[in-house]
Write an enzyme that holds these catalytic residues in place. Sequence first.
Site, short mmCIF file in Angstrom:
data_model
loop_
_atom_site.label_atom_id
_atom_site.label_comp_id
_atom_site.label_asym_id
_atom_site.label_seq_id
_atom_site.Cartn_x
_atom_site.Cartn_y
_atom_site.Cartn_z
N LYS A 22 -6.80 5.37 -9.28
CA LYS A 22 -5.54 4.97 -9.95
C LYS A 22 -5.46 3.13 -9.96
O LYS A 22 -5.24 2.65 -10.92
CB LYS A 22 -4.18 5.44 -9.16
CG LYS A 22 -2.79 4.67 -9.44
CD LYS A 22 -1.82 5.23 -8.71
CE LYS A 22 -1.57 4.60 -7.37
NZ LYS A 22 -0.83 3.27 -7.43
N ASN A 23 -5.63 2.68 -8.78
CA ASN A 23 -5.42 1.36 -8.92
C ASN A 23 -6.56 0.55 -9.67
O ASN A 23 -6.39 -0.60 -9.78
CB ASN A 23 -5.35 0.91 -7.34
CG ASN A 23 -4.08 1.27 -6.93
OD1 ASN A 23 -3.00 1.70 -7.55
ND2 ASN A 23 -3.92 1.22 -5.52
N CYS A 118 10.01 -2.54 -4.55
CA CYS A 118 10.10 -0.93 -4.71
C CYS A 118 10.35 -0.72 -2.97
O CYS A 118 10.46 -1.60 -2.15
CB CYS A 118 8.59 -0.54 -5.05
SG CYS A 118 7.27 -0.88 -3.68
N ARG A 123 7.82 -7.30 -2.89
CA ARG A 123 6.70 -7.43 -3.67
C ARG A 123 6.87 -8.46 -4.66
O ARG A 123 6.81 -8.19 -6.08
CB ARG A 123 6.21 -6.21 -4.30
CG ARG A 123 6.07 -5.15 -2.85
CD ARG A 123 5.50 -3.94 -3.35
NE ARG A 123 4.32 -3.62 -3.98
CZ ARG A 123 3.72 -2.60 -4.42
NH1 ARG A 123 4.23 -1.56 -4.36
NH2 ARG A 123 2.21 -2.74 -4.87
N ASP A 126 5.01 -14.28 -7.19
CA ASP A 126 4.74 -15.87 -7.24
C ASP A 126 3.31 -16.35 -7.35
O ASP A 126 3.07 -17.06 -8.15
CB ASP A 126 5.34 -16.34 -5.93
CG ASP A 126 5.17 -15.73 -4.87
OD1 ASP A 126 5.08 -14.50 -4.68
OD2 ASP A 126 4.95 -16.56 -3.67
N ASP A 309 -2.75 1.31 2.15
CA ASP A 309 -2.62 2.59 1.23
C ASP A 309 -2.98 3.92 2.13
O ASP A 309 -2.89 4.95 1.60
CB ASP A 309 -3.19 2.69 0.03
CG ASP A 309 -2.71 1.51 -0.84
OD1 ASP A 309 -3.27 1.25 -1.90
OD2 ASP A 309 -1.72 1.03 -0.59
N ARG A 401 2.76 10.36 -8.90
CA ARG A 401 2.00 8.88 -9.23
C ARG A 401 0.67 8.77 -9.09
O ARG A 401 -0.15 7.89 -9.63
CB ARG A 401 3.05 8.02 -8.81
CG ARG A 401 4.59 7.85 -9.07
CD ARG A 401 5.28 6.78 -8.42
NE ARG A 401 4.56 5.62 -9.05
CZ ARG A 401 5.10 4.32 -9.02
NH1 ARG A 401 6.04 4.11 -8.29
NH2 ARG A 401 4.53 3.25 -9.29
#
Length: 423
Positions: A22-23, A118, A123, A126, A309, A401
């Site tokens: 996914k990432n 989230c 998160r 910057d 994760d 997701r």
Amino acid sequence: MDQIIVTGNGPLSGQIPIAGAKNACLTLMPATLLSEEPLTLTNAPRLSDIRTMTTLLQSLGAEVQALQDGQVLAMSSHDLTSVRADYDIVRKMRASILVLGPLLARFGHAEVSLPGGCAIGARPVDLHLKAFEAMGAELDLREGYVHAKAPAGGLRGGIVEFPFVSVGATENALMAATLAKGTTVLKNAAREPEIVDLAQCLRKMGAQIDGEGTSEITIQGVDTLGGATHRVVTDRIELGTYMLAPAICGGEVECLGGRIDLLAAFCEKLDAAGISVEETPNGLKVARKNGRVSAVDVTTEPFPGFPTDLQAQMMALLCTAGGTSVLEEKIFENRFMHAPELIRMGAKIDVHGGTATVTGVDHLRGAPVMATDLRASVSLILAGLAAEGDTIVSRVYHLDRGYEHVVRKLESVGAKIERVSGQ
Ligand code: EPZ
């Protein structure tokens, strides 16, 4: 809302295919914005986040076709109609910010909604913005949007020194730098496999990149990029998640497509906990060596350290380990929301700030629990595999997701699990 009901059903056995990451896919898809030529991704995962990114790219005028049941994404940004990423899409998924670098690099300007926080933390973005400023961009934050403008001649190569490692900022800067005039150096860059995968795809498109996978990446800007076809790298987080299934409830499972190099630090912790990991021609075979899992301490770090994760999933394993384990979450400020839910199942967990102390219990008991974020939701399912009785997980949209066909994959190795449609 749908629920998933898991019933402890003893040892697992069989094979689980691991999908594309996914990432990786969420940063490979915006790369299509860098070129007029088609970009095709294979081994793409079928996930709601991928569908959200598809909607975002289409809102900019890009063509995105999901072929072969979504495993192939055929994309083209030849005729873009907008450089504005609207809040109503961006707010659903933070990775939307990854369209900013490509739009700014190719078109010289972009308006992207700030993603907002989230469940796991504020998160901010910057570091992304500072990277673009180092390439000569002017950034103005107005009404919740980043209004970005490149110098008249386009972005200029520059030195980007990240004060701490950021996966997304590294990806955004890497993509922008491929079309900047001159040389860009990213210092203290993230080293995740997803960044290596992005660099390899960009190189196929004609980018000149050196050093991906190390903390210093050098990019020589080019005038234009071409098209490519690229296979999305295996999802190391899905891999680690399913490796924990036989670890938690016994048996032996082969994760097809798994690679040790994607998860070395995680595999070291599994070994210390008494879990065997064996490389096979098709992937990784995982089994509990003998008897009870041993307690281990875990600290999350940027790659190649233990991945944040997989922290929630590892906690589920350690809830029934012999002894006390200390888990330190160093990446996000609020990533222990699975702890109160595991405690409802009989776990003994004390959370103080970024540290969770888990005292192993003999067994967990099934209970109604609530998913709070993507990785927390799957840690509850893992716990349910080993618990006595039924665990009913609600708000499973979080799962969709990041995990394709989680019920089917676990059922195929003997888990007692079903998805019931919500009221
Ligand atoms: C990526 O998020 C992943 N998401 C996350 O996976 C993963 O947890 C994270 O990297 C760390 O590995 C995607 O790739 C789509 P960061 P990202 O920038 O890029 C702070 C999942 O479950 N920070 O490395 O947003 C930030 O708040 C998701 O699949 C700033 O302060 O992570 C965090 O505390 C969750 N300013 C830390 O740095 C910035 O400009 C690391 O964030 C950027 C980040």
